[in-house]
Motif scaffolding. Structure first.
Motif, mmCIF file in Angstrom:
data_model
loop_
_atom_site.group_PDB
_atom_site.id
_atom_site.type_symbol
_atom_site.label_atom_id
_atom_site.label_comp_id
_atom_site.label_asym_id
_atom_site.label_seq_id
_atom_site.Cartn_x
_atom_site.Cartn_y
_atom_site.Cartn_z
ATOM 1 N N TYR A 83 0.828 -1.212 0.000
ATOM 2 C CA TYR A 83 0.000 0.000 0.000
ATOM 3 C C TYR A 83 0.859 1.256 0.000
ATOM 4 C CZ TYR A 83 -3.185 3.589 1.761
ATOM 5 O OH TYR A 83 -3.907 4.744 1.923
ATOM 6 N N SER A 84 1.971 1.200 0.724
ATOM 7 C CA SER A 84 2.795 2.400 0.899
ATOM 8 C C SER A 84 3.612 2.757 -0.336
ATOM 9 C CB SER A 84 3.743 2.209 2.090
ATOM 10 O OG SER A 84 4.762 1.260 1.773
ATOM 11 N N CYS A 85 3.934 1.760 -1.156
ATOM 12 C CA CYS A 85 4.848 1.991 -2.282
ATOM 13 C C CYS A 85 4.101 2.608 -3.471
ATOM 14 C CB CYS A 85 5.523 0.686 -2.701
ATOM 15 S SG CYS A 85 6.741 0.911 -4.008
ATOM 16 N N LYS A 86 4.540 3.781 -3.896
ATOM 17 C CA LYS A 86 3.922 4.484 -5.018
ATOM 18 C C LYS A 86 4.704 4.300 -6.328
ATOM 19 C CE LYS A 86 1.088 6.090 -1.964
ATOM 20 N NZ LYS A 86 -0.240 5.440 -1.802
ATOM 21 N N PHE A 87 5.701 3.418 -6.268
ATOM 22 C CA PHE A 87 6.577 3.270 -7.437
ATOM 23 C C PHE A 87 6.542 1.852 -8.018
ATOM 24 C CE2 PHE A 87 8.266 6.497 -4.574
ATOM 25 C CZ PHE A 87 8.305 7.610 -5.404
ATOM 26 N N ASP A 88 5.556 1.065 -7.584
ATOM 27 C CA ASP A 88 5.395 -0.312 -8.074
ATOM 28 C C ASP A 88 6.688 -1.106 -7.956
ATOM 29 O OD1 ASP A 88 2.706 0.052 -8.769
ATOM 30 O OD2 ASP A 88 3.272 0.952 -10.690
ATOM 31 N N ALA A 89 7.396 -0.877 -6.864
ATOM 32 C CA ALA A 89 8.668 -1.577 -6.654
ATOM 33 C C ALA A 89 8.498 -2.842 -5.812
ATOM 34 C CB ALA A 89 9.676 -0.648 -5.983
ATOM 35 N N ILE A 90 7.264 -3.084 -5.337
ATOM 36 C CA ILE A 90 7.030 -4.243 -4.457
ATOM 37 C C ILE A 90 6.000 -5.173 -5.082
ATOM 38 C CG2 ILE A 90 6.304 -5.020 -2.170
ATOM 39 C CD1 ILE A 90 7.171 -2.373 -1.041
ATOM 40 N N SER A 91 6.355 -6.427 -5.204
ATOM 41 C CA SER A 91 5.424 -7.473 -5.629
ATOM 42 C C SER A 91 5.371 -8.513 -4.513
ATOM 43 C CB SER A 91 5.892 -8.108 -6.946
ATOM 44 O OG SER A 91 7.203 -8.643 -6.794
ATOM 45 N N GLU A 92 4.665 -9.599 -4.753
ATOM 46 C CA GLU A 92 4.539 -10.625 -3.710
ATOM 47 C C GLU A 92 4.853 -12.001 -4.266
ATOM 48 O OE1 GLU A 92 1.336 -9.177 -0.396
ATOM 49 O OE2 GLU A 92 0.517 -10.000 -2.247
ATOM 50 N N THR A 93 5.398 -12.827 -3.396
ATOM 51 C CA THR A 93 5.579 -14.241 -3.693
ATOM 52 C C THR A 93 4.984 -15.032 -2.540
ATOM 53 O OG1 THR A 93 7.188 -15.936 -4.335
ATOM 54 C CG2 THR A 93 7.845 -14.446 -2.557
ATOM 55 N N LYS A 94 4.808 -16.318 -2.730
ATOM 56 C CA LYS A 94 4.192 -17.141 -1.688
ATOM 57 C C LYS A 94 5.248 -17.979 -0.966
ATOM 58 C CE LYS A 94 -0.491 -17.502 -3.493
ATOM 59 N NZ LYS A 94 -1.039 -16.699 -2.394
ATOM 60 N N LYS A 95 5.056 -18.093 0.346
ATOM 61 C CA LYS A 95 5.913 -18.941 1.178
ATOM 62 C C LYS A 95 5.033 -19.993 1.846
ATOM 63 C CE LYS A 95 8.634 -18.866 5.462
ATOM 64 N NZ LYS A 95 9.126 -18.018 6.583
ATOM 65 N N GLU A 96 5.406 -21.269 1.702
ATOM 66 C CA GLU A 96 4.626 -22.328 2.346
ATOM 67 C C GLU A 96 4.967 -22.379 3.836
ATOM 68 O OE1 GLU A 96 3.538 -26.722 0.973
ATOM 69 O OE2 GLU A 96 5.413 -26.697 2.115
ATOM 70 N N LEU A 97 3.932 -22.318 4.669
ATOM 71 C CA LEU A 97 4.108 -22.355 6.117
ATOM 72 C C LEU A 97 3.916 -23.745 6.698
ATOM 73 C CD1 LEU A 97 2.130 -19.142 7.101
ATOM 74 C CD2 LEU A 97 4.581 -19.370 6.674
#
Length: 281
Positions: free
Chosen positions: A109-123
């Protein structure tokens, strides 16, 4: 009714009580389900058998920061309430700690430069079994190295059918996994032993359950003829004593053989019938 079985420490007989309570209710022909929420070291499957019906992995999202697109403004670091983003602006250094991340999404939400994406981690994983009587048995298991089993516990509880009586075998202690499991309870059974050490940890669990405003009672396991500070404490505090399970070599022998002691002993059967009556079931 959802019953959570907990304890202030490990080794008091929490899983013993949970497994025997489930088996006793099954024998009575009741609709009952079971969730092993002790997800760091589940062991109810040593005693409760069934046919596996389903198994699924539990994941959380982890942020991935693209250092080429990142302007090193530090906003994601400021937004993270869990200190999971390490940031040194002068050195243009930024990194994510997967152990501290809670998957809240604030950094995205905080990043205005599209520098953050997501990946999944198995718990971890959750599997669902069906007993010979058609009742559901759920087991959660966290992967090695996962520091918190909370998300796996939540996934395990979701697999219950919300019918009849549900028994949740909580993690030992009084930390977040215990609190998470207890949050689902209509009633909490705290299992302890008649020692000063047992009393100390029981008090910690009682404080947590009272703070959560959950009705509860206590079962004293391995009760004998010696000193019993727990019973005196329960009397002084006006806490319900649901049962005393005796210190009996036969019970230990049956349990070590993978048998269900309540199905082997008429005396123990009467004890669990008394618990059933006090629970109003």
């Amino acid at each position: 009714m959802r019953i959570v079985v907990g304890s202030g420490k490990g080794g008091t007989g929490k899983t013993f009580l949970s497994v025997n309570l489930f088996s006793f209710f099954e024998e009575q022909g009741m609709k009952v389900s079971f969730a092993d929420c002790d997800v760091e070291e589940p062991n109810a499957d040593l005693f409760l058998k069934g046919i596996e019906k389903n198994a699924e992995s539990v994941y959380q999202n982890l942020p991935v920061i693209d250092t080429e697109a990142c302007t090193f403004c530090g906003k994601c670091h400021e937004y993270c309430a869990f200190n999971a983003i390490m940031f040194i602006g002068d050195l243009k250094y930024i990194n994510v700690s997967s152990d501290l991340c809670h998957d809240c999404g604030a950094c995205l939400y905080s990043c205005k430069f599209d520098a953050i994406s997501e990946t999944k981690k198995e718990l971890g994983k959750v599997k669902v079994l069906q007993s010979d009587n058609g009742n559901i048995i759920v087991e959660g298991l966290t992967n090695i190295g996962v520091y918190s089993g909370v998300r796996v516990i939540k996934s395990a509880v979701k697999q219950l059918e919300n019918q009849g009586v549900e028994i949740l075998d909580a993690p030992p202690g009084t930390s977040c996994p215990f609190v998470t499991t207890t949050s689902y309870a209509d009633y909490v059974i705290l299992v302890t032993e008649p020692t000063w050490f047992g009393l100390n940890d029981l008090k910690l669990a009682v404080d947590v359950v009272k703070g959560m405003k959950k009705p509860f009672g206590v079962v004293i396991n391995r009760a004998g003829d010696g000193e019993d500070p727990v019973s005196e404490y329960l009397r002084e505090e006006g806490i319900d004593l649901l049962a005393k399970i005796p210190f009996d070599r036969r019970i230990a022998t049956w349990y070590s053989e993978g048998k269900i002691p309540v199905l082997e002993s008429s005396d123990l059967h009467r004890t669990f019938y008394s618990i059933q009556q006090k629970l109003g079931l």
